[in-house]
Design a protein around this motif. Structure first.
Motif, short mmCIF file in Angstrom:
data_model
loop_
_atom_site.label_atom_id
_atom_site.label_comp_id
_atom_site.label_asym_id
_atom_site.label_seq_id
_atom_site.Cartn_x
_atom_site.Cartn_y
_atom_site.Cartn_z
N VAL A 74 0.93 -1.24 -0.04
CA VAL A 74 0.18 -0.11 0.04
C VAL A 74 0.88 1.10 0.11
N ASP A 75 1.85 1.28 0.85
CA ASP A 75 2.83 2.46 0.90
C ASP A 75 3.43 2.65 -0.49
N LEU A 112 7.21 6.33 1.69
CA LEU A 112 7.62 4.89 2.14
C LEU A 112 8.20 4.57 3.59
N VAL A 113 8.49 5.64 4.22
CA VAL A 113 9.27 5.43 5.46
C VAL A 113 8.33 6.34 6.53
N ARG A 114 7.08 6.71 6.19
CA ARG A 114 6.40 7.54 7.18
C ARG A 114 5.99 6.50 8.49
N ARG A 115 5.87 5.53 8.41
CA ARG A 115 5.43 4.42 9.60
C ARG A 115 6.56 4.45 10.51
N THR A 123 9.94 12.84 11.73
CA THR A 123 10.63 13.35 10.75
C THR A 123 10.26 13.44 9.21
N VAL A 124 9.24 12.57 8.71
CA VAL A 124 8.57 12.62 7.49
C VAL A 124 7.75 13.90 7.55
N LEU A 125 6.97 14.04 8.39
CA LEU A 125 6.39 15.28 8.58
C LEU A 125 7.03 16.82 8.42
N THR A 127 -0.06 9.93 9.94
CA THR A 127 0.76 9.19 10.53
C THR A 127 1.26 9.75 11.86
N ALA A 128 1.93 11.04 11.71
CA ALA A 128 2.47 11.73 12.96
C ALA A 128 1.31 11.82 14.09
N ALA A 129 0.04 12.36 13.67
CA ALA A 129 -0.86 12.39 14.88
C ALA A 129 -1.13 11.39 15.36
#
Length: 175
Positions: A20-21, A60-63, A68-70, A100-102
């Motif tokens: 999915v990512d 791809l690395v948000r999880r 950091t991704v945000l 994801t960050a929330a």
């Protein structure tokens, strides 16, 4: 009674999440570039395509690294906005990063980042006030509502994961 460790998702679920990512990352690149071209970006290789690729890779690395991704997503969007007009295609990867960050324990920092971005957007779009006040208000209020919805959904998702992983878990409440 022995305490059980949190249940790890089955391999098929973890692999599906990775797929999915990957699909989201690929669609981000395709749609961001398509929207940029459709809205008049003449030279996508100068900024639109690099930003689309960067935002796609971040998805791809948000999880693994949500904060950091945000931060990198918002910084990249700001940088892009400084060199080019900002087409609306960035909203999806930024939304995914916010959601994801929330869902982490740092939701207050996510809200601070979101409000800062919202204030910047409202100030940056101030030129619209004289030309079209209803559009300005719709834009600004819409971004605020989107931010609130993303934070709420992230919090709800995190709460559901905690509930599901509590001792006794989902199985105890359904039996």
């Amino acid at each position: 009674m022995a305490e059980s460790s949190p249940v790890r998702a089955p391999a098929v679920v973890r692999h599906f999440a990775r797929i999915v990512d990957l699909v989201f990352a690929a669609l981000t690149v395709v749609f961001f570039v398509a929207i940029a071209l459709a809205t008049g970006v003449r030279s996508p290789w100068s900024a639109a395509i690099p930003l689309a690729l960067f935002l796609g890779v971040l998805l791809l690395v948000r999880r693994r690294w949500p904060m950091t991704v945000l931060l990198l997503s918002i910084a990249a969007i700001f940088a892009y906005h400084l060199v080019s007009w900002s087409p609306p295609g960035w909203i999806w990867p930024a939304s995914a990063a916010y959601f994801t960050a929330a869902a982490t324990s740092r939701v207050r920092w996510v809200a601070v980042i979101g409000v800062a971005q919202l204030l910047y957007s409202a100030i940056d779009a101030r030129w619209v006030i004289d030309r079209n006040m209803p559009h300005y208000l719709t834009h600004t209020l819409g971004e605020g509502l989107l931010l609130a919805a993303l934070l709420g959904m992230g919090l709800a998702y995190a709460a559901s994961v905690r509930w599901r992983n509590r001792p006794g878990g989902l199985e105890a409440s359904t039996s």
